[in-house]
Design a protein around this motif. Sequence first.
Motif, PDB file in Angstrom:
ATOM      1  N   ARG A 185       0.880  -1.184   0.000  1.00 23.07           N
ATOM      2  CA  ARG A 185       0.000   0.000   0.000  1.00 23.07           C
ATOM      3  C   ARG A 185       0.910   1.224   0.000  1.00 23.07           C
ATOM      4  NH1 ARG A 185      -4.696  -0.370   4.332  1.00 23.07           N
ATOM      5  NH2 ARG A 185      -5.294   1.461   3.112  1.00 23.07           N
ATOM      6  N   ILE A 186       1.133   1.785  -1.182  1.00 22.41           N
ATOM      7  CA  ILE A 186       2.164   2.824  -1.355  1.00 22.41           C
ATOM      8  C   ILE A 186       1.635   4.177  -0.905  1.00 22.41           C
ATOM      9  CG2 ILE A 186       3.573   4.020  -3.062  1.00 22.41           C
ATOM     10  CD1 ILE A 186       3.549   1.387  -4.682  1.00 22.41           C
ATOM     11  N   LYS A 187       2.361   4.803   0.013  1.00 17.19           N
ATOM     12  CA  LYS A 187       1.995   6.156   0.456  1.00 17.19           C
ATOM     13  C   LYS A 187       2.953   7.211  -0.092  1.00 17.19           C
ATOM     14  CE  LYS A 187       4.601   6.369   4.797  1.00 17.19           C
ATOM     15  NZ  LYS A 187       4.546   6.677   6.230  1.00 17.19           N
ATOM     16  N   LEU A 188       4.121   6.762  -0.661  1.00 17.05           N
ATOM     17  CA  LEU A 188       5.107   7.705  -1.194  1.00 17.05           C
ATOM     18  C   LEU A 188       5.936   7.001  -2.257  1.00 17.05           C
ATOM     19  CD1 LEU A 188       6.730  10.416  -1.020  1.00 17.05           C
ATOM     20  CD2 LEU A 188       8.204   9.256   0.645  1.00 17.05           C
ATOM     21  N   LEU A 189       6.142   7.672  -3.398  1.00 16.63           N
ATOM     22  CA  LEU A 189       7.063   7.200  -4.438  1.00 16.63           C
ATOM     23  C   LEU A 189       7.899   8.385  -4.888  1.00 16.63           C
ATOM     24  CD1 LEU A 189       8.205   5.328  -6.634  1.00 16.63           C
ATOM     25  CD2 LEU A 189       6.214   5.907  -8.045  1.00 16.63           C
ATOM     26  N   ASP A 190       9.233   8.231  -4.797  1.00 18.37           N
ATOM     27  CA  ASP A 190      10.152   9.287  -5.231  1.00 18.37           C
ATOM     28  C   ASP A 190      11.120   8.731  -6.264  1.00 18.37           C
ATOM     29  OD1 ASP A 190       9.146  11.232  -3.646  1.00 18.37           O
ATOM     30  OD2 ASP A 190      10.587  10.964  -2.015  1.00 18.37           O
ATOM     31  N   TRP A 191      11.279   9.426  -7.374  1.00 18.89           N
ATOM     32  CA  TRP A 191      12.382   9.220  -8.317  1.00 18.89           C
ATOM     33  C   TRP A 191      13.250  10.471  -8.259  1.00 18.89           C
ATOM     34  CZ3 TRP A 191      13.983   5.171 -11.358  1.00 18.89           C
ATOM     35  CH2 TRP A 191      13.137   4.065 -11.458  1.00 18.89           C
TER      36      TRP A 191
END
Length: 694
Positions: free
Chosen positions: A70-76
């Motif tokens: 359950r993704i709450k944050l994705l950073d590239w």
Amino acid sequence: MLESLTRRKGVQQQGKVTTQSYFCSTEQQQQGKVTTQSYFCSTEQQQQDPQEVKVGEDVTLQCQAPRDARIKLLDWIRPDLESAGYIFRFIPGESTTRNQHPLYRGRVELRDPQMKGGDVSVVLKKVRVSDTGTYLCRVGREGEKPKLYNTTQLIVSDPDSKDGNSPVGLIVALTVVTLLLLPVAVVAVVVVWKRQRQRRDEKRTVVMVVPGYPEDNAILRCQTDNSSIIAVEWSRADLKPDTILSYRDEGSVLTNLHPNNKEDRVELEDRDLKNGNMSLILKNVSPTDQGTYECRVVSSGSRWKNIPFLPSEPIRIIRLQVRQPAVVMEVPVRLGDDVILPCQAADPSISDVEWSRADLKPESILSYRVEGSVLTNLHPDYKEDKVELEDKDLKKGNMSLILKNVSTTDQGTYKCRVTSGGSMRTNTTVLPWETITIIRLQVREPAVVMEVPVRLGDDVILPCQAADPSICDVEWSRADLKPDTILSYRVEGSVLTNLHPKYKEDKVELEDKDLKKGNLSLILKNVSTTDQGTYKCRVTSGGSMRTNTTVLPWKTITIIRLQVREPAVVMEVPVRLGDDVILPCQADDPSISDVEWSRADQKPDTILSYRVEGSVPTNLHPKYKEDKVQLVDKDLKKGNMSLILKNVSTTDQGTYKCRVTSGGSMRTNTTVLPWKTITIIRLQVREPAVVIEV
């Protein structure tokens, strides 16, 4: 803010997955100072070979998170970029362009917007040579700190480049030059270092202009990605002391508040500091609030957490500029009219509306909350019969106020302000007020007051003509009456909505009930001395705009002073007992429609009514049959309406009135013609002077 990852331990190869240990750090620069905040994080990184692409192609940067995450944050991110900003950031409910690096805006998107099966790969479109570098994929799952899941080395080549210089030779040449010019190089490095720190300070500093007016609220934005904030401090270096507000999350306690900025002046937008929101609301902004504000924070685990002040570098610097209002509207209105004070908001998500006048105590006239359609405040001098919102649903941002029956005391400066974003309201979140319009209301006397004379007992037309054909309602009133409304009429349905007890339908009537061509004139019948006074005709227009929540304002068309006068001529006519007598009545207007002879002491008082069209007696008193009364000329030629009274007796003595209506060609089913008195005659019956016996 520049985010970086620094590897601290070796690599343990386990098939295609490499386990590494990193320090995740944030670097902040302000006025020559550099502060680095670090925290330890372990990663399970997917090992990949470098990806090579050509200029102009699209490339997919692979990254796989756990399938059930359950993704709450994705950073590239790219640690080698000099300026701050994310390549791509995903937080549920927020825009992906927020804090995005300018070089990548509009060029990066998720391969699968749903991120099914943990696929968090992104597509980089139309790559450039400057896109060459190392890309890190970091994922934060529910209940966990963010982890690094993939590192991708991207190499972009330009097949059209004809540069044949050797990179090795260039490096050797640069090394020789550096060794020869080492003293100069050292100085240059110091100068460049200082300039970079200055540029970083400038990037971190935001110039904020209060967009509305003095006395508005301003939000000083301060946002961090770190959700473990335990303390916040806002300060202004030019104040003594410089701290405006200090707040500790533990216990939700204000630990310090500047003497000039009490709780009615400053407030955190969200005291729970949710999602790292430490923004400050500065209320009722004045020119003295202009200055440079700094926001500092402490997170859990920091070495500063147990001290009462925060020595760290600020994460946000805001230069606040307060400007005078750009527009103030002048709105004129006639005394006694209704007026619309316009207020239109561009933002449709209005939460609250407030209208105020600074010279009143209290100054708030009306406060209205959209949720529930509730009046939350109403000034004692401005009850619901005095003020009303034009549209209670506030459709299309219309918050205009209708001020009714304007008096001289209503003259002044009115302010309309709103709060927006009602869906963001919580028990701890405060929504700031924004001024939309400032209006100076000027109350003027009516431009025209008409004097209308009328003879006692006559009918009179009180003229009222509207230029706007889209009339919805008509009202005639007299201010000295209680209630003051004489007649109210709604065009839709042709309905009398109100009629004064003293002015029944046999006393007043609209000249044209269809209100054709804007004719709203009133016929006042059988005028008496008590009818003398000042009459006002006003209307509402735009009936097609009427809804259950929309109110149409009243506009005065005419003010008339009615003067009732005694008849100019009363004729004395003597007659001998038993004789016939002619009661003279001569009209100058040849277009006579009806004639009426009456005696006020009779019940009913009408002796004879006669309509020219058809030559028909329309009414005849029981005591005055055709053998008793008769018109001299039934054709009423040359305006002769004299009455013959036959075989006069003593009971015929009294006062007779002759009156007419004219303009029969104008008569319609809805048009009424007024009566006009021509002659009043006092008939005196005498005994014969001499009786002779022969």
